[in-house]
Design a protein around this motif. Sequence first.
Motif, mmCIF file in Angstrom:
data_model
loop_
_atom_site.group_PDB
_atom_site.id
_atom_site.type_symbol
_atom_site.label_atom_id
_atom_site.label_comp_id
_atom_site.label_asym_id
_atom_site.label_seq_id
_atom_site.Cartn_x
_atom_site.Cartn_y
_atom_site.Cartn_z
ATOM 1 N N PRO A 59 60.328 -132.256 -64.879
ATOM 2 C CA PRO A 59 61.045 -133.300 -65.627
ATOM 3 C C PRO A 59 62.527 -133.422 -65.299
ATOM 4 C CG PRO A 59 60.263 -131.575 -67.103
ATOM 5 C CD PRO A 59 59.752 -131.254 -65.741
ATOM 6 N N ASP A 60 63.116 -132.412 -64.681
ATOM 7 C CA ASP A 60 64.539 -132.493 -64.325
ATOM 8 C C ASP A 60 64.745 -133.068 -62.921
ATOM 9 O OD1 ASP A 60 63.491 -130.306 -62.975
ATOM 10 O OD2 ASP A 60 65.209 -128.989 -63.392
ATOM 11 N N GLN A 61 63.658 -133.577 -62.307
ATOM 12 C CA GLN A 61 63.732 -134.153 -60.961
ATOM 13 C C GLN A 61 63.241 -135.600 -60.990
ATOM 14 O OE1 GLN A 61 60.753 -131.405 -59.446
ATOM 15 N NE2 GLN A 61 62.302 -130.329 -58.257
ATOM 16 N N ASN A 62 63.673 -136.383 -59.992
ATOM 17 C CA ASN A 62 63.082 -137.701 -59.825
ATOM 18 C C ASN A 62 61.670 -137.514 -59.309
ATOM 19 O OD1 ASN A 62 65.198 -139.234 -60.724
ATOM 20 N ND2 ASN A 62 66.076 -139.556 -58.696
ATOM 21 N N GLY A 63 60.813 -138.491 -59.562
ATOM 22 C CA GLY A 63 59.443 -138.428 -59.085
ATOM 23 C C GLY A 63 58.441 -138.413 -60.214
ATOM 24 N N ASN A 64 57.182 -138.285 -59.845
ATOM 25 C CA ASN A 64 56.087 -138.297 -60.799
ATOM 26 C C ASN A 64 55.667 -136.876 -61.148
ATOM 27 O OD1 ASN A 64 53.892 -139.274 -62.352
ATOM 28 N ND2 ASN A 64 52.518 -139.128 -60.610
ATOM 29 N N MET A 65 55.650 -136.573 -62.447
ATOM 30 C CA MET A 65 55.079 -135.315 -62.910
ATOM 31 C C MET A 65 53.654 -135.634 -63.345
ATOM 32 S SD MET A 65 56.270 -132.384 -65.583
ATOM 33 C CE MET A 65 56.412 -133.422 -66.980
ATOM 34 N N PHE A 66 52.686 -134.989 -62.703
ATOM 35 C CA PHE A 66 51.275 -135.279 -62.947
ATOM 36 C C PHE A 66 50.630 -134.099 -63.663
ATOM 37 C CE2 PHE A 66 46.811 -135.580 -62.069
ATOM 38 C CZ PHE A 66 46.554 -136.944 -62.092
ATOM 39 N N LEU A 67 50.129 -134.355 -64.892
ATOM 40 C CA LEU A 67 49.505 -133.314 -65.702
ATOM 41 C C LEU A 67 48.058 -133.672 -65.981
ATOM 42 C CD1 LEU A 67 52.323 -132.812 -68.379
ATOM 43 C CD2 LEU A 67 52.036 -131.608 -66.203
ATOM 44 N N PHE A 68 47.184 -132.668 -65.961
ATOM 45 C CA PHE A 68 45.784 -132.952 -66.271
ATOM 46 C C PHE A 68 45.181 -131.863 -67.144
ATOM 47 C CE2 PHE A 68 45.962 -130.786 -62.201
ATOM 48 C CZ PHE A 68 44.844 -129.962 -62.121
ATOM 49 N N SER A 69 44.151 -132.274 -67.912
ATOM 50 C CA SER A 69 43.471 -131.360 -68.820
ATOM 51 C C SER A 69 42.072 -131.884 -69.097
ATOM 52 C CB SER A 69 44.256 -131.243 -70.128
ATOM 53 O OG SER A 69 43.593 -130.408 -71.048
ATOM 54 N N HIS A 70 41.237 -131.022 -69.654
ATOM 55 C CA HIS A 70 39.874 -131.419 -70.018
ATOM 56 C C HIS A 70 39.871 -132.385 -71.199
ATOM 57 C CE1 HIS A 70 37.600 -128.789 -67.468
ATOM 58 N NE2 HIS A 70 38.143 -127.683 -67.949
ATOM 59 N N SER A 71 38.798 -133.166 -71.275
ATOM 60 C CA SER A 71 38.496 -133.921 -72.490
ATOM 61 C C SER A 71 37.132 -133.430 -72.950
ATOM 62 C CB SER A 71 38.447 -135.422 -72.203
ATOM 63 O OG SER A 71 37.389 -135.719 -71.314
ATOM 64 N N SER A 72 36.807 -133.644 -74.197
ATOM 65 C CA SER A 72 35.513 -133.217 -74.733
ATOM 66 C C SER A 72 35.016 -134.250 -75.726
ATOM 67 C CB SER A 72 35.642 -131.874 -75.456
ATOM 68 O OG SER A 72 36.022 -130.867 -74.549
ATOM 69 N N VAL A 73 33.728 -134.169 -76.031
ATOM 70 C CA VAL A 73 33.128 -135.160 -76.924
ATOM 71 C C VAL A 73 33.539 -134.980 -78.376
ATOM 72 C CG1 VAL A 73 31.147 -135.792 -75.518
ATOM 73 C CG2 VAL A 73 31.004 -133.782 -76.967
ATOM 74 N N ASP A 74 33.906 -133.767 -78.776
ATOM 75 C CA ASP A 74 34.295 -133.561 -80.170
ATOM 76 C C ASP A 74 35.250 -132.368 -80.287
ATOM 77 O OD1 ASP A 74 32.813 -131.110 -80.254
ATOM 78 O OD2 ASP A 74 30.995 -132.225 -80.760
ATOM 79 N N SER A 128 59.299 -140.533 -55.249
ATOM 80 C CA SER A 128 60.619 -139.909 -55.359
ATOM 81 C C SER A 128 61.675 -140.787 -56.024
ATOM 82 C CB SER A 128 61.093 -139.497 -53.972
ATOM 83 O OG SER A 128 61.181 -140.644 -53.152
ATOM 84 N N ILE A 129 61.351 -142.058 -56.253
ATOM 85 C CA ILE A 129 62.362 -142.977 -56.765
ATOM 86 C C ILE A 129 62.493 -142.905 -58.286
ATOM 87 C CG2 ILE A 129 63.098 -145.393 -56.851
ATOM 88 C CD1 ILE A 129 61.215 -145.697 -54.289
ATOM 89 N N ASN A 130 61.385 -143.082 -58.991
ATOM 90 C CA ASN A 130 61.438 -143.148 -60.456
ATOM 91 C C ASN A 130 60.905 -141.886 -61.100
ATOM 92 O OD1 ASN A 130 62.264 -145.900 -60.336
ATOM 93 N ND2 ASN A 130 60.143 -146.458 -59.938
ATOM 94 N N LYS A 131 61.494 -141.561 -62.254
ATOM 95 C CA LYS A 131 60.941 -140.478 -63.062
ATOM 96 C C LYS A 131 59.759 -141.059 -63.816
ATOM 97 C CE LYS A 131 64.797 -137.429 -63.877
ATOM 98 N NZ LYS A 131 65.482 -136.594 -64.828
ATOM 99 N N THR A 132 58.593 -140.428 -63.646
ATOM 100 C CA THR A 132 57.378 -140.886 -64.305
ATOM 101 C C THR A 132 56.598 -139.668 -64.765
ATOM 102 O OG1 THR A 132 57.262 -142.538 -62.528
ATOM 103 C CG2 THR A 132 55.406 -142.452 -64.026
ATOM 104 N N LEU A 133 55.848 -139.846 -65.831
ATOM 105 C CA LEU A 133 54.925 -138.813 -66.299
ATOM 106 C C LEU A 133 53.537 -139.438 -66.297
ATOM 107 C CD1 LEU A 133 54.166 -136.119 -67.685
ATOM 108 C CD2 LEU A 133 54.751 -137.206 -69.857
ATOM 109 N N THR A 134 52.591 -138.799 -65.620
ATOM 110 C CA THR A 134 51.210 -139.268 -65.614
ATOM 111 C C THR A 134 50.331 -138.171 -66.210
ATOM 112 O OG1 THR A 134 51.617 -140.554 -63.600
ATOM 113 C CG2 THR A 134 49.313 -140.147 -64.185
ATOM 114 N N LEU A 135 49.555 -138.542 -67.230
ATOM 115 C CA LEU A 135 48.594 -137.625 -67.835
ATOM 116 C C LEU A 135 47.205 -138.103 -67.440
ATOM 117 C CD1 LEU A 135 49.987 -137.386 -71.489
ATOM 118 C CD2 LEU A 135 50.688 -136.094 -69.475
ATOM 119 N N MET A 136 46.319 -137.176 -67.098
ATOM 120 C CA MET A 136 44.973 -137.569 -66.702
ATOM 121 C C MET A 136 43.930 -136.677 -67.367
ATOM 122 S SD MET A 136 43.014 -137.387 -63.063
ATOM 123 C CE MET A 136 42.453 -135.733 -63.420
#
Length: 157
Positions: A59-74, A128-136
Amino acid sequence: ISKPNPNAEIVPVDKDFGIVIPKIRANSKIISQVDPYDSKVYQWALTKGVAQAKGTSNPDQNGNMFLFSHSSVDFFEARKYNSVFYLLSKLEKGDRIEIYFKQKKYTYIVSDKKLVSPTDVSYLKPNSINKTLTLMTCWPPGTTFKRLLIIALPKTD
């Protein structure tokens, strides 16, 4: 028994590298620089927290921070598989996401939400241009048919 206050401040479980999503009460450690193409590596990381894709920004850098985690039905499956993002689909444009990094809080605002094919890895490419956060996470929860992406931009005062 009193109900928890949904607006109560959430104390992050990890201020060195953590994520808090107030709307869905998500609160997790972030495991840094996890190889998203090595199942053995990322499956282990996901038992410990949310994974940051290797090669993506902090988060202290330019660019996309890409985070991922499991999803579940309940809720019960979510607890069993540490599915931090099992309510990710509830997020809408304007919702807040907080990233804690080296004791500093970075606030992002959701700007977009989309479903993509599991083979579409274009969102993993460095930006590298924009600060972005992507969650998947996987969609529908508990399957691997599609990927749900939440894109967020740094909050501007």
